[in-house]
Motif scaffolding. Structure first.
Motif, PDB file in Angstrom:
ATOM      1  N   LYS A 212       7.039  17.029  36.406  1.00  0.00           N
ATOM      2  CA  LYS A 212       6.911  15.651  37.313  1.00  0.00           C
ATOM      3  C   LYS A 212       6.216  14.809  36.357  1.00  0.00           C
ATOM      4  CE  LYS A 212       5.374  13.764  41.654  1.00  0.00           C
ATOM      5  NZ  LYS A 212       4.669  14.180  42.874  1.00  0.00           N
ATOM      6  N   ARG A 213       5.349  15.372  35.645  1.00  0.00           N
ATOM      7  CA  ARG A 213       4.414  14.419  34.793  1.00  0.00           C
ATOM      8  C   ARG A 213       4.441  14.724  33.363  1.00  0.00           C
ATOM      9  NH1 ARG A 213       2.015  15.785  39.673  1.00  0.00           N
ATOM     10  NH2 ARG A 213       1.205  13.906  40.840  1.00  0.00           N
ATOM     11  N   SER A 214       4.886  16.100  32.821  1.00  0.00           N
ATOM     12  CA  SER A 214       4.593  16.020  31.610  1.00  0.00           C
ATOM     13  C   SER A 214       5.651  17.214  31.156  1.00  0.00           C
ATOM     14  CB  SER A 214       3.049  16.565  30.990  1.00  0.00           C
ATOM     15  OG  SER A 214       3.256  16.984  29.684  1.00  0.00           O
ATOM     16  N   THR A 215       5.867  17.390  29.724  1.00  0.00           N
ATOM     17  CA  THR A 215       6.745  18.559  29.410  1.00  0.00           C
ATOM     18  C   THR A 215       6.286  19.580  28.784  1.00  0.00           C
ATOM     19  OG1 THR A 215       6.687  17.614  27.147  1.00  0.00           O
ATOM     20  CG2 THR A 215       8.634  16.833  28.439  1.00  0.00           C
ATOM     21  N   LYS A 216       4.688  19.441  28.947  1.00  0.00           N
ATOM     22  CA  LYS A 216       3.690  20.488  28.355  1.00  0.00           C
ATOM     23  C   LYS A 216       3.775  21.447  29.494  1.00  0.00           C
ATOM     24  CE  LYS A 216       0.759  17.400  25.623  1.00  0.00           C
ATOM     25  NZ  LYS A 216      -0.415  16.818  25.530  1.00  0.00           N
ATOM     26  N   ALA A 217       3.630  22.673  28.986  1.00  0.00           N
ATOM     27  CA  ALA A 217       3.609  24.048  29.969  1.00  0.00           C
ATOM     28  C   ALA A 217       2.245  24.645  30.098  1.00  0.00           C
ATOM     29  CB  ALA A 217       4.782  25.120  29.311  1.00  0.00           C
ATOM     30  N   ASN A 218       2.351  25.493  31.361  1.00  0.00           N
ATOM     31  CA  ASN A 218       1.175  25.951  31.578  1.00  0.00           C
ATOM     32  C   ASN A 218       1.252  26.997  32.657  1.00  0.00           C
ATOM     33  OD1 ASN A 218      -1.571  26.606  31.228  1.00  0.00           O
ATOM     34  ND2 ASN A 218      -2.322  24.713  32.529  1.00  0.00           N
ATOM     35  N   ALA A 219       0.164  28.038  32.781  1.00  0.00           N
ATOM     36  CA  ALA A 219       0.228  28.695  33.933  1.00  0.00           C
ATOM     37  C   ALA A 219      -1.183  29.132  34.226  1.00  0.00           C
ATOM     38  CB  ALA A 219       0.769  30.163  33.411  1.00  0.00           C
ATOM     39  N   TYR A 220      -1.628  29.544  35.642  1.00  0.00           N
ATOM     40  CA  TYR A 220      -2.917  29.595  35.795  1.00  0.00           C
ATOM     41  C   TYR A 220      -3.090  30.879  37.228  1.00  0.00           C
ATOM     42  CZ  TYR A 220      -2.600  26.258  39.699  1.00  0.00           C
ATOM     43  OH  TYR A 220      -2.031  25.435  40.633  1.00  0.00           O
ATOM     44  N   PHE A 221      -4.243  31.298  37.114  1.00  0.00           N
ATOM     45  CA  PHE A 221      -4.546  32.233  38.103  1.00  0.00           C
ATOM     46  C   PHE A 221      -5.553  31.730  39.152  1.00  0.00           C
ATOM     47  CE2 PHE A 221      -6.270  35.866  40.358  1.00  0.00           C
ATOM     48  CZ  PHE A 221      -5.353  36.745  40.207  1.00  0.00           C
TER      49      PHE A 221
END
Length: 408
Positions: free
Chosen positions: A235-244
């Motif tokens: 929705k805001r960026s093409t950058k990827a991430n994951a978090y706990f």
């Protein structure tokens, strides 16, 4: 202007100079050749684009940082804090309301001034390099939501802290610490349920081969995980991430939809194994405990200075107060905060190695390596950072160091 005033000015300028030097050293390495271990990430054109992206952000950082420095110094030198304090006192004599109005003026004013910089970063730099997916409507709605959250959470905490001060004197720090500690634990457990939905949509991972592979892995390592969510980061960026986040029955793993789209299933499970490693090695509990402990130390030190009129008067106000002393103390304490930040970054980098090792030992190293390379490529990451910049700013080891560790 007291000697304490000049100390505040010196701290602000010194921090700016140190950051500027470290940023300059880092920028000098933008054109370094890519290490052989990372040569398969970018082709010639992609690496050129990566260099341009880093250079654009560096130059923008120089401009915005210098502007922020000059604005802060001007506010101090020309009586900005006295002006804000005077406006607050024109409306009320209640110390809590004075403090809330005082900080509201500063925070809203600062936010409005920073909107053009944030807009340029999002809709010019990020747009130019194909990262931005934020609409202008979403951009401004996010700002309004952030203001509302700051007013509710920040205003609530400030009210309690000053109320404790009015009631318990210099012992206020004990009660304030207890409330902030409880809030920290609560937010760690329920942040994804309460705050994230204000900005993003989250949905449970649907049935399919990916969910099956994740469940097979978590079952193998004895990690009960029922909460796996996909968040609409695109929705805001093409950058990827994951978090706990969370612990106990409230623990959950959140995967950005961009990450799910960019990586194959083996790589996604490897990333999840890394996040599980953080939990298994008690990194979540350690970071939360360390944060609470540092908050207690900071509040105790604040209690030693809060009744000293010179601390309040150092920022140019004419009437000593808790809120004025809070501003002055924040600047005076910032060198200590920098040191604790460096220590926490050092520990965080150690924890990342440990989480990588856990993923390697319980799943596989190769898919984690390829996932790290893909994520670096899609975000145009800096593959040749300066050692000083890493030491000062990185909470994760460099990509090269992580891959070397995973290949051991």
């Amino acid at each position: 202007m007291s000697s304490l005033f000049y100390i505040l000015i010196s701290i602000i300028i010194l921090q700016f100079v140190v950051d500027a030097i470290v940023d300059f050293l880092n920028a000098k390495k933008f054109k370094d050749p890519i290490p052989a271990e990372l040569s398969d990430i970018f082709d010639t054109e992609e690496y050129k684009k990566s260099q341009q992206y880093k250079t654009s952000n560096y130059r923008f950082g120089i401009f915005s940082g210098t502007f922020s420095l000059l604005l802060t110094l001007s506010f101090l030198i020309f009586g900005g804090f006295e002006w804000a304090d005077g406006i607050a006192r024109n409306y009320t004599t209640n110390p809590i309301l004075i403090a809330i109005i005082f900080f509201a003026i500063i925070m809203i004013g600062s936010s409005i001034i920073n909107i053009p910089f944030s807009y340029y970063s999002t809709f010019v730099i990020e747009e130019k390099f194909d990262f931005n997916k934020t609409s202008k409507k979403t951009f401004f709605i996010d700002i309004l939501k952030s203001w509302l959250l700051t007013a509710v959470l920040g205003g609530g905490i400030l009210t309690l802290v000053i109320w404790f001060y009015e009631w318990a004197g210099t012992n206020f720090w004990i009660y304030a610490w207890a409330v902030i500690a409880l809030l920290s634990v609560f937010m760690n457990m329920f942040y994804s349920k309460l705050i994230v939905p204000l900005f993003n949509k989250q949905a449970p991972l649907g049935n399919g081969s990916l969910k099956t592979k994740i469940e097979d892995y978590t079952r193998k390592v004895g990690f009960e995980l029922q909460n796996i969510f996909i968040i609409d980061g695109s929705k805001r960026s093409t950058k990827a991430n994951a978090y706990f986040s969370g612990f106990g029955k409230q623990k959950r793993v959140t995967l950005y939809d961009t990450l799910v789209n960019d990586l194959n299933e083996e790589e996604i499970v490897a990333v999840l194994a890394h996040e599980v490693g953080h939990y298994k090695r008690k990194h979540i509990i350690f970071n939360l405990s360390a944060s609470i402990l540092l908050t207690g130390v900071t509040l105790y030190i604040l209690s030693l200075f809060i009744n000293t009129p010179a601390v309040s008067l150092a920022i140019g106000v004419s009437i000593p107060s808790f809120h004025a002393a809070l501003i002055s103390f924040g600047i005076l304490y910032s060198p200590i905060s920098e040191i604790t930040g460096l220590i926490m970054n050092f520990l965080s980098r150690k924890f990342e190695y440990q989480a990588d090792d856990y993923a390697k030992n319980t799943y596989a190293a190769t898919p984690l390596i390829t996932s790290l390379k893909k994520l670096s490529k899609t975000s145009l990451s800096n593959l040749t950072p300066h050692a000083a910049y890493v030491f000062m700013n990185y909470s994760h080891p460099t990509l090269l160091d992580r891959i070397k560790n995973l290949k051991k």
